[in-house]
Design an enzyme around this catalytic site. Structure first.
Site, mmCIF file in Angstrom:
data_model
loop_
_atom_site.group_PDB
_atom_site.id
_atom_site.type_symbol
_atom_site.label_atom_id
_atom_site.label_comp_id
_atom_site.label_asym_id
_atom_site.label_seq_id
_atom_site.Cartn_x
_atom_site.Cartn_y
_atom_site.Cartn_z
ATOM 1 N N SER A 219 5.524 34.825 -104.734
ATOM 2 C CA SER A 219 4.263 34.101 -104.844
ATOM 3 C C SER A 219 4.160 33.559 -106.264
ATOM 4 C CB SER A 219 3.087 35.036 -104.564
ATOM 5 O OG SER A 219 3.003 36.035 -105.580
ATOM 6 N N ASP B 170 6.688 31.152 -102.134
ATOM 7 C CA ASP B 170 5.685 31.413 -101.102
ATOM 8 C C ASP B 170 4.342 30.812 -101.522
ATOM 9 O OD1 ASP B 170 4.684 32.532 -98.744
ATOM 10 O OD2 ASP B 170 4.144 34.421 -99.724
ATOM 11 N N HIS B 171 3.701 30.082 -100.627
ATOM 12 C CA HIS B 171 2.380 29.480 -100.882
ATOM 13 C C HIS B 171 2.345 28.717 -102.202
ATOM 14 C CE1 HIS B 171 0.250 31.095 -97.422
ATOM 15 N NE2 HIS B 171 0.883 32.236 -97.627
ATOM 16 N N HIS C 270 2.947 34.377 -91.227
ATOM 17 C CA HIS C 270 2.527 35.042 -92.459
ATOM 18 C C HIS C 270 1.685 36.262 -92.103
ATOM 19 C CE1 HIS C 270 3.594 32.094 -95.704
ATOM 20 N NE2 HIS C 270 3.864 31.390 -94.613
ATOM 21 N N GLY C 271 1.603 37.206 -93.043
ATOM 22 C CA GLY C 271 0.825 38.408 -92.780
ATOM 23 C C GLY C 271 1.457 39.273 -91.713
ATOM 24 N N ASN D 101 6.844 37.010 -92.716
ATOM 25 C CA ASN D 101 6.635 37.438 -94.098
ATOM 26 C C ASN D 101 6.126 38.875 -94.158
ATOM 27 O OD1 ASN D 101 7.083 34.681 -94.381
ATOM 28 N ND2 ASN D 101 5.609 34.470 -96.044
ATOM 29 N N THR E 28 2.764 43.678 -97.734
ATOM 30 C CA THR E 28 1.864 44.824 -97.836
ATOM 31 C C THR E 28 2.542 46.134 -97.457
ATOM 32 O OG1 THR E 28 -0.021 43.383 -97.349
ATOM 33 C CG2 THR E 28 -0.356 45.753 -97.096
#
EC number: 4.1.2.13
Length: 290
Positions: free
Chosen positions: A51, A86-87, A208-209, A230, A233
């Site tokens: 990120s 990413d993003h 994502h997530g 992705n 966490t």
């Protein structure tokens, strides 16, 4: 010569053969080592993602690139590895490309679809010359901030179609997924929307997530066109739990001589590696390197 590969071939192969490539968000040197070890041990394709926040923490795009490339060489990694932003903002994508990243995600989802497409077109003129693969987001992904969970937008099918008329390699779209920990009242992925988008765009789709979504939903999503998932966490939680458990058992760090950071962090590396291997297994990406 860089040992990195772009994501185009690995993602397209996953899309055509109904498995998903794990995109592991890296946060420091230990994350990189753990992910590379997991890929090497299981003969799995690997996408390492940073990120823009992680880039800042790790010392910039050039430093992130150097860490990944040098570890690949030093560890004698033979499996294909892609380094992905990413993003990314428009400016972040340019910086990543110039630093040597082999893949980017441009996130213009908060802009109008017209402006999102315009910026994507401009980036594609650069990425084609550099051999860099491109992911684009349509419909923002939800997340938890200050204790409030946003379900995120459900992507507009026509917007997805318009974006995929461009020569992008993969599409990220909101289908009810969120970043971070999923709340107990989460409704789940919108598979009807995913199926419609997949039928319309005929492009690899990115989820994502991916942390915390049930195995059943993951498999269903893969069968409906998801080819990149992705993960962040779950690796963070595994790392933190491993260190907490080790330090708690060690007691007095001076008396137990458990204060060497390299030895302490090794427990975290093992935890991340095992988490990633578990994801490779569930995404059906084991032994996919010919």
């Amino acid at each position: 010569m860089s040992p990195l590969v772009n994501a185009k071939k690995m993602i397209q192969n996953a899309y055509e053969n109904h498995y998903a490539v794990a995109a592991i968000n890296i946060n420091n040197l230990e994350w990189i080592k753990a992910a590379l070890l997991a890929a090497q041990e299981t003969n799995s394709p690997l996408l390492l993602a940073t990120s823009e926040g992680a880039v800042k923490y790790m010392g910039g795009y050039d430093n992130c690139y150097a860490m990944v490339v040098n570890l690949i060489k030093q560890m004698n990694i033979k499996t294909p590895v892609c380094l992905h932003l990413d993003h990314g903002t428009y400016e972040g994508c340019i910086k990543a490309i110039n630093a040597g990243y082999s893949s980017i995600m441009y996130d213009g989802s908060k802009l109008s679809i017209e402006e999102n497409i315009k910026n994507t077109k401009e980036l594609l003129t650069i990425t084609k010359l550099k051999g860099v693969s491109v992911e684009v987001e349509v419909g923002s992904i939800g997340g938890t901030e200050d204790g409030i969970t946003s379900e995120g937008e459900l992507a507009n099918i026509d917007d997805c179609y318009q974006m995929c008329l461009l020569d992008i390699d993969m599409l990220a779209c909101g289908i009810g997924n969120i970043h971070g920990i999923y709340p107990k009242n989460w409704k789940g992925l919108n598979f009807n929307l995913l199926k419609e988008i997949n039928n319309k765009v005929n492009k690899p789709i990115v989820l994502h997530g991916g942390s915390g979504i049930s195995d059943e939903q993951i498999l269903k999503a893969i069968n409906l066109g998801v080819a990149k998932i992705n993960i962040n966490t779950e690796c963070q939680i595994a790392f933190s739990n491993a260190l907490q458990d080790h330090l708690t058992k060690a007691g007095d760090l001076i008396l137990s001589k458990q204060y060497d950071p390299r030895k302490i962090l090794a427990y975290g590396v093992d935890a991340i590696k095992n988490t990633i291997i578990d994801k490779f297994t569930k995404f059906n990406s084991l032994n996919k390197i010919k």
